[in-house]
Design an enzyme around this catalytic site. Structure first.
Site, PDB file in Angstrom:
ATOM      1  N   ASP A  16       0.842  -1.197   0.000  1.00 61.23           N
ATOM      2  CA  ASP A  16       0.000   0.000   0.000  1.00 61.23           C
ATOM      3  C   ASP A  16       0.880   1.251   0.000  1.00 61.23           C
ATOM      4  O   ASP A  16       1.876   1.325   0.720  1.00 61.23           O
ATOM      5  CB  ASP A  16      -0.896  -0.014   1.238  1.00 61.23           C
ATOM      6  CG  ASP A  16      -1.995   1.031   1.167  1.00 61.23           C
ATOM      7  OD1 ASP A  16      -2.278   1.527   0.061  1.00 61.23           O
ATOM      8  OD2 ASP A  16      -2.581   1.335   2.223  1.00 61.23           O
ATOM      9  N   GLN A  48      -0.890   7.974  -6.136  1.00 62.88           N
ATOM     10  CA  GLN A  48      -1.001   8.664  -4.857  1.00 62.88           C
ATOM     11  C   GLN A  48       0.302   9.259  -4.345  1.00 62.88           C
ATOM     12  O   GLN A  48       0.264  10.114  -3.464  1.00 62.88           O
ATOM     13  CB  GLN A  48      -1.534   7.683  -3.789  1.00 62.88           C
ATOM     14  CG  GLN A  48      -3.038   7.564  -3.793  1.00 62.88           C
ATOM     15  CD  GLN A  48      -3.493   6.682  -2.655  1.00 62.88           C
ATOM     16  OE1 GLN A  48      -3.474   5.468  -2.770  1.00 62.88           O
ATOM     17  NE2 GLN A  48      -3.889   7.283  -1.558  1.00 62.88           N
ATOM     18  N   CYS A  89      -7.547  -1.493  -6.136  1.00 60.26           N
ATOM     19  CA  CYS A  89      -6.658  -1.770  -5.006  1.00 60.26           C
ATOM     20  C   CYS A  89      -7.528  -1.550  -3.767  1.00 60.26           C
ATOM     21  O   CYS A  89      -8.613  -2.110  -3.691  1.00 60.26           O
ATOM     22  CB  CYS A  89      -5.405  -0.896  -5.059  1.00 60.26           C
ATOM     23  SG  CYS A  89      -5.696   0.836  -5.472  1.00 60.26           S
ATOM     24  N   ARG A 146      -2.272   2.335  -6.614  1.00 60.51           N
ATOM     25  CA  ARG A 146      -1.757   1.200  -7.383  1.00 60.51           C
ATOM     26  C   ARG A 146      -2.537   1.018  -8.682  1.00 60.51           C
ATOM     27  O   ARG A 146      -1.963   0.696  -9.723  1.00 60.51           O
ATOM     28  CB  ARG A 146      -1.809  -0.059  -6.509  1.00 60.51           C
ATOM     29  CG  ARG A 146      -0.780  -0.049  -5.389  1.00 60.51           C
ATOM     30  CD  ARG A 146      -1.001  -1.162  -4.370  1.00 60.51           C
ATOM     31  NE  ARG A 146      -1.997  -0.815  -3.373  1.00 60.51           N
ATOM     32  CZ  ARG A 146      -2.231  -1.505  -2.264  1.00 60.51           C
ATOM     33  NH1 ARG A 146      -1.502  -2.588  -2.002  1.00 60.51           N
ATOM     34  NH2 ARG A 146      -3.139  -1.131  -1.400  1.00 60.51           N
ATOM     35  N   SER A 147      -3.846   1.246  -8.618  1.00 59.54           N
ATOM     36  CA  SER A 147      -4.677   1.112  -9.822  1.00 59.54           C
ATOM     37  C   SER A 147      -4.282   2.142 -10.875  1.00 59.54           C
ATOM     38  O   SER A 147      -4.174   1.826 -12.068  1.00 59.54           O
ATOM     39  CB  SER A 147      -6.155   1.285  -9.455  1.00 59.54           C
ATOM     40  OG  SER A 147      -6.564   0.315  -8.507  1.00 59.54           O
TER      41      SER A 147
END
Length: 491
Positions: free
Chosen positions: A192, A272, A226, A232-233
């Protein structure tokens, strides 16, 4: 195509190296973020009282203009957006990891959008916090029934590919009796707020997804998620769409920043952290290099075939590149966070590697300090990365191709072929590959030496600045003290 790709590689890699040398990734990421916020869409549906408990995080809401609208069931709302990259003819549905009360909505979306695959880029539990509810049956052969949306889901099979899993799930409409088999690709080693250990392993995963045909425009958009469906996506979609553009138009035509801004027009906050953006550049550069090498080998093979074609014998040259080690990407600074709702927390996990995986226990054992050790990336084209882990079930096609090429090469090396002047034409494709490998190795060594010289010069300059700081500071202090004393004495 080859010249465009090579020139484009230099352009993107020049940008990458410049950002690295200036340590400008955080500022670069913030500039993209600020620009995307200027065109942010409305999220009125997401903040309605009846929909608040359908969001995993309070600050990740789908834009109204691109949100997926469910056609049946108790609600038309789901935290998901249809994202497009028009020039690449790519479309993806990015969504959050399902909550216990949104699992039926998730599968209704898969059914209504005619999606063929679900790409899951997170674990169910990360650092003892639930990041996603298990939305498939608990074991092979079992069935889940979603009466509120009129669907059933059967768990058919699972395959372990070391750092990711594949599952086959059968989704059935109760009323019509129609059913479809859905592929789930579950990447289990991506932390994450972090990045994968290796661009090469990530690209292997992407190739496996592509070979399944689930990203093509002829089928419904793949579901990518995710935990929040943005970090992550977003990284996965950015790398995939940029590599499609590279293959279609050449790298000169690709602007990674603009592609990311285009994706962010459809869903908030894609990618992110600045480390995820940095990793995206690494994976795109590595993927472009693989494409360039493949094109170069194809042209060499065609040229050689044409040269000896008069003899009626064709030499097929196997595409093979020398594996050289490359340091993994630097771990991200864990400074960002998502605001949790009552249904989800935003704890950040430590990066770990699974020793064993199953549906009942996706816990990780051991650590991966070596995967996240901070190292410098050499300048010039990124070298090939060796496979860190073996794949138990995902190499059948490649092995068969390698065997056939090896047999062809052994036949070709039995006897030389002469041209009309009597000179022998080399038919041993392994010698050609060896020569190319040596040339690539020499170029890489030259680039590494240049990088070391630049590093040494930079370190010497830093040492000089540090060595001058103390004398100037002491001298300045003494001078100020002397002036103060002189002033006091005069008065």
């Amino acid at each position: 195509m080859t010249s465009d790709t090579e020139a484009g590689t230099n352009n993107i890699e020049t940008e990458y190296l410049e950002l690295n040398s200036k340590d400008d990734w955080p500022a670069f990421y913030q500039r993209i973020r600020a620009k995307s916020m200027q065109s942010a869409g409305e999220t009125t549906e997401a903040v309605k009282q009846q929909n608040k408990n359908l969001n995993r995080y309070r600050d990740v809401h789908p834009y109204d203009h691109s949100r997926i609208i469910l056609q049946r069931g108790s609600t038309d709302y789901i935290n998901a957006n249809l994202c497009r990259v028009e020039k690449a003819n790519r479309k993806y549905i990015l969504t959050q990891g399902p909550l216990p009360n949104t699992i039926s909505h998730f599968w209704l979306m898969v059914w209504e959008q005619n999606s063929k695959a679900v790409l899951m880029l997170n674990k169910l539990m990360e650092k003892k916090a639930e990041k996603c509810s298990q939305y498939w049956p608990p074991k092979i052969g079992s069935v889940l029934t979603f009466t509120d949306v009129g669907l059933t889901l059967e768990y058919l099979e699972q395959h372990d590919h070391s750092y990711y899993l594949t599952r086959v799930l059968r989704l059935k409409d109760i009323e019509s009796g129609e059913h479809r088999d859905i592929l789930q690709f579950h990447y289990i080693t991506w932390p994450d707020f972090g990045v994968p250990c290796s661009p090469t392993k990530f690209l292997d995963f992407l190739k496996r997804v592509r070979r399944a045909g689930v990203l093509e425009e002829e089928v419904g958009p793949a579901i990518v998620h995710c935990s929040a469906g943005i970090g992550r996506s977003g990284t996965f979609c950015l790398v995939d769409s940029c590599l499609v553009l590279i293959e279609k138009y050449g790298l000169n035509s690709v602007n990674i920043k603009e592609v990311l801004l285009e994706l962010r027009n459809y869903r908030t906050g894609l990618i992110q952290t600045h480390e995820q953006l940095r990793f995206s550049y690494q994976a795109i550069i590595e993927g472009a290099k693989q494409l360039l090498n493949a094109n170069s080998d194809d042209e060499d093979s065609e040229s050689l075939s044409n040269h000896i074609g008069a003899s009626g014998e064709l030499i097929e040259e196997a595409t093979n590149s020398e594996n050289e080690s490359e340091p993994p990407p630097v771990p991200p600074q864990r400074t960002d966070s998502l605001k949790p709702t009552e249904n989800g927390l935003a704890d950040r996990p430590l990066p770990t590697i699974p020793q064993s995986t199953s549906d009942d226990d996706l816990s990780y054992k051991g650590n991966v300090d070596e995967c996240f050790e901070e190292r410098r990336i050499p300048s010039g084209p990124l070298p090939d990365l060796p496979d860190e882990e073996g794949s138990s079930e995902d190499s059948l096609e490649d092995e068969e191709d390698d065997e056939s090429r090896n047999e062809e090469e052994s036949r070709n090396t039995e006897s030389p072929i002469s041209d009309k002047d009597g000179d022998e034409v080399p038919t041993n494709s392994s010698e050609l590959r060896q020569r190319r490998r040596e040339e690539r190795k020499q170029r890489t060594e030259t680039q590494v030496r240049d990088m070391k010289r630049r590093q040494q010069a930079n370190e010497q300059w830093q040492q000089l600045k540090r060595s001058l700081y103390v004398p100037f500071a002491v001298g300045g202090t003494v001078l100020v003290a002397g002036l103060v004393c002189l002033y006091l004495k005069i008065n």
